[in-house]
Design an enzyme around this catalytic site. Structure first.
Site, PDB file in Angstrom:
ATOM      1  N   PHE A 141      16.958  -6.974   9.780  1.00  0.00           N
ATOM      2  CA  PHE A 141      16.274  -7.455  10.986  1.00  0.00           C
ATOM      3  C   PHE A 141      15.598  -6.287  11.730  1.00  0.00           C
ATOM      4  O   PHE A 141      14.369  -6.214  11.811  1.00  0.00           O
ATOM      5  CB  PHE A 141      17.311  -8.192  11.850  1.00  0.00           C
ATOM      6  CG  PHE A 141      16.906  -8.432  13.266  1.00  0.00           C
ATOM      7  CD1 PHE A 141      15.701  -9.056  13.557  1.00  0.00           C
ATOM      8  CD2 PHE A 141      17.742  -8.051  14.320  1.00  0.00           C
ATOM      9  CE1 PHE A 141      15.326  -9.288  14.875  1.00  0.00           C
ATOM     10  CE2 PHE A 141      17.376  -8.286  15.633  1.00  0.00           C
ATOM     11  CZ  PHE A 141      16.169  -8.889  15.912  1.00  0.00           C
ATOM     12  N   THR A 167      22.837  -7.443   2.844  1.00  0.00           N
ATOM     13  CA  THR A 167      22.569  -8.358   3.966  1.00  0.00           C
ATOM     14  C   THR A 167      21.070  -8.433   4.271  1.00  0.00           C
ATOM     15  O   THR A 167      20.635  -9.360   4.941  1.00  0.00           O
ATOM     16  CB  THR A 167      23.311  -7.908   5.255  1.00  0.00           C
ATOM     17  OG1 THR A 167      22.954  -6.563   5.539  1.00  0.00           O
ATOM     18  CG2 THR A 167      24.818  -8.018   5.092  1.00  0.00           C
ATOM     19  N   GLY A 168      20.308  -7.484   3.802  1.00  0.00           N
ATOM     20  CA  GLY A 168      18.863  -7.491   4.023  1.00  0.00           C
ATOM     21  C   GLY A 168      18.173  -8.503   3.122  1.00  0.00           C
ATOM     22  O   GLY A 168      18.766  -9.014   2.165  1.00  0.00           O
ATOM     23  N   ASP A 202      21.481   2.031  -2.592  1.00  0.00           N
ATOM     24  CA  ASP A 202      22.642   1.936  -1.710  1.00  0.00           C
ATOM     25  C   ASP A 202      22.920   3.333  -1.153  1.00  0.00           C
ATOM     26  O   ASP A 202      23.251   4.246  -1.923  1.00  0.00           O
ATOM     27  CB  ASP A 202      23.820   1.425  -2.559  1.00  0.00           C
ATOM     28  CG  ASP A 202      25.101   1.304  -1.758  1.00  0.00           C
ATOM     29  OD1 ASP A 202      25.170   1.836  -0.639  1.00  0.00           O
ATOM     30  OD2 ASP A 202      26.047   0.680  -2.281  1.00  0.00           O
ATOM     31  N   SER A 246      23.371  -1.208   7.704  1.00  0.00           N
ATOM     32  CA  SER A 246      24.744  -1.620   8.036  1.00  0.00           C
ATOM     33  C   SER A 246      24.774  -3.118   8.272  1.00  0.00           C
ATOM     34  O   SER A 246      23.849  -3.661   8.873  1.00  0.00           O
ATOM     35  CB  SER A 246      25.254  -0.940   9.318  1.00  0.00           C
ATOM     36  OG  SER A 246      26.556  -1.424   9.619  1.00  0.00           O
ATOM     37  N   GLY A 303      22.878  14.726   5.247  1.00  0.00           N
ATOM     38  CA  GLY A 303      22.667  15.757   4.221  1.00  0.00           C
ATOM     39  C   GLY A 303      21.206  15.796   3.807  1.00  0.00           C
ATOM     40  O   GLY A 303      20.606  16.880   3.661  1.00  0.00           O
ATOM     41  N   LYS A 346      19.123  17.390   6.522  1.00  0.00           N
ATOM     42  CA  LYS A 346      19.289  18.847   6.531  1.00  0.00           C
ATOM     43  C   LYS A 346      18.448  19.476   5.417  1.00  0.00           C
ATOM     44  O   LYS A 346      17.737  20.450   5.628  1.00  0.00           O
ATOM     45  CB  LYS A 346      20.786  19.151   6.335  1.00  0.00           C
ATOM     46  CG  LYS A 346      21.148  20.598   6.334  1.00  0.00           C
ATOM     47  CD  LYS A 346      22.657  20.745   6.508  1.00  0.00           C
ATOM     48  CE  LYS A 346      23.132  22.085   6.007  1.00  0.00           C
ATOM     49  NZ  LYS A 346      23.443  22.084   4.567  1.00  0.00           N
ATOM     50  N   TYR A 396      33.700  -2.024  11.834  1.00  0.00           N
ATOM     51  CA  TYR A 396      32.349  -1.729  12.335  1.00  0.00           C
ATOM     52  C   TYR A 396      32.424  -0.686  13.446  1.00  0.00           C
ATOM     53  O   TYR A 396      31.748   0.332  13.404  1.00  0.00           O
ATOM     54  CB  TYR A 396      31.741  -3.032  12.857  1.00  0.00           C
ATOM     55  CG  TYR A 396      30.299  -2.939  13.305  1.00  0.00           C
ATOM     56  CD1 TYR A 396      29.288  -2.592  12.407  1.00  0.00           C
ATOM     57  CD2 TYR A 396      29.940  -3.230  14.612  1.00  0.00           C
ATOM     58  CE1 TYR A 396      27.966  -2.536  12.813  1.00  0.00           C
ATOM     59  CE2 TYR A 396      28.616  -3.181  15.024  1.00  0.00           C
ATOM     60  CZ  TYR A 396      27.633  -2.835  14.123  1.00  0.00           C
ATOM     61  OH  TYR A 396      26.328  -2.793  14.532  1.00  0.00           O
TER      62      TYR A 396
END
Ligand code: UDP
Length: 324
Positions: free
Chosen positions: A8, A32-33, A53, A72, A99, A102, A142
């Site tokens: 969303f 969930t997307g 992922d 998430s 990471g 950076k 969560y």
């Protein structure tokens, strides 16, 4: 790069950055997307989709200026169904994004949440409040993942000098929400469209404050481009009880259904309202869209979808992602 790009908020962010002329890499594992949220971007010359992922090592070729970590599950129903993935994407997924930031010398903005305040004992919630969270309750997966996410982000900022931004997102709504994700706005709209009674949990005296998605995206955009690395609340302070909100939905949709009362889920926060003084001061931001206006747009969006389209969007099967 935007993780959670097919979700969303992620998809609305992709739209915004494309509109601003950025080259956008959208990343999502599609648990969930939904690709439908970004299908209009797929042929855009400045958009690339990576089906990946983020809890696995993340590699992206070339230069990156900004990373927005929005991957998430974000509704109580979702994180109850996929609790381990919820914990992993907030912790391991964030570690990978940090990471990468950076490595690329990129600025990173991470999506945190009002859930870091738990069932708040301070009202309205400002960023100084440490929160009242039950780590081992159903929402703990969560809440604690997001609290860890904030913590590791600040550590990268302080230890590695990484440019980091943390947005604490309060309840946000608009087109492209998943109708069956269990959150109250899609739940009520779906019920009104199907001619079902509206399910109010508890006695409906608990409060929420709902922010329209365009306002949320504007706040996030400004925060990313600011030089502020402490957390910032973005949400709409216009607070309403869930019972009064159900009555507003009945009026908006013209449904003749009733309100029925169901059990209040465990650890459901009793009240929630953002203190947005910091966003006003640092970003010159405040919401522009009233609940009446935003809800009208959102309802029209779902109303205009065909029944089969709605059905397809409602049924998201997580079973293949669940390892027992
Ligand atoms: N809620 C409700 N009926 C529903 C879904 C949710 O009364 O069908 C309530 C829920 O108990 C909570 C509020 O609406 O008090 C907002 O719930 P949501 O899941 O949207 O978000 P969150 O609790 O994470 O703020």
């Amino acid at each position: 790069m935007i993780t959670g790009a097919a979700g969303f908020l992620g998809s609305h962010l992709c739209d915004r950055f494309i509109r601003e002329g950025y080259q956008v890499i959208g990343m999502d594992n599609l648990i969930t997307g939904d690709l439908k949220n970004i299908e209009h971007l797929m042929s855009h010359e400045n958009f690339e989709f990576h089906h990946h992922d983020v809890t696995k090592f993340v590699h992206v070729a070339g230069k990156l200026d900004y990373i927005l970590h929005f991957a998430s599950p974000a509704s109580p129903i979702d994180y109850l169904k996929i609790p381990i993935q919820t914990l992993k994407v907030g912790s391991v997924g964030t570690l990978h994004c940090l990471g990468l930031a950076k490595e690329k010398n990129a600025r990173i903005l991470i999506a945190s949440t009002s859930e870091v305040y738990g069932d708040p004992l301070v009202h309205p919630q400002n960023e100084e409040y440490y929160g009242n969270v039950n780590a081992i309750g159903p929402r703990g997966v969560y809440d604690e993942a997001k609290r860890f996410q904030e913590s590791i982000t600040m550590a990268y900022h302080r230890f590695h000098g990484l440019e980091t931004r943390i947005v604490r997102i309060f309840n946000t709504y608009g087109p492209r929400m998943r109708l069956n994700d269990g959150r109250v706005i899609p739940a009520f709209i779906g019920q009104a469209l199907r001619g079902e009674d509206l399910t109010v949990f508890g006695d409906g005296s608990q409060t929420r404050s709902f922010c329209y998605v365009d306002d949320q995206v504007e706040g996030i955009y400004r925060l990313l481009l600011s030089d502020y690395s402490e957390p910032v609340n973005i949400g709409n302070p216009d607070e309403i009880s869930i019972l009064d909100f159900a009555k507003e939905i009945i009026k908006l949709t013209g449904t003749n259904q009733k309100i029925v009362f169901k059990e209040l889920p465990q650890d459901d926060p009793l009240q929630r309202q953002p203190d947005i003084s910091r966003a006003r001061e640092i970003l010159g931001w405040e919401p522009q869209v009233s609940r009446e206006e935003g809800m009208k747009i959102t309802y029209e969006y779902f109303k205009s979808m065909s029944a089969s389209e709605l059905e397809k969007r409602e049924h998201k099967d997580f079973s293949k992602h669940i390892r027992r």
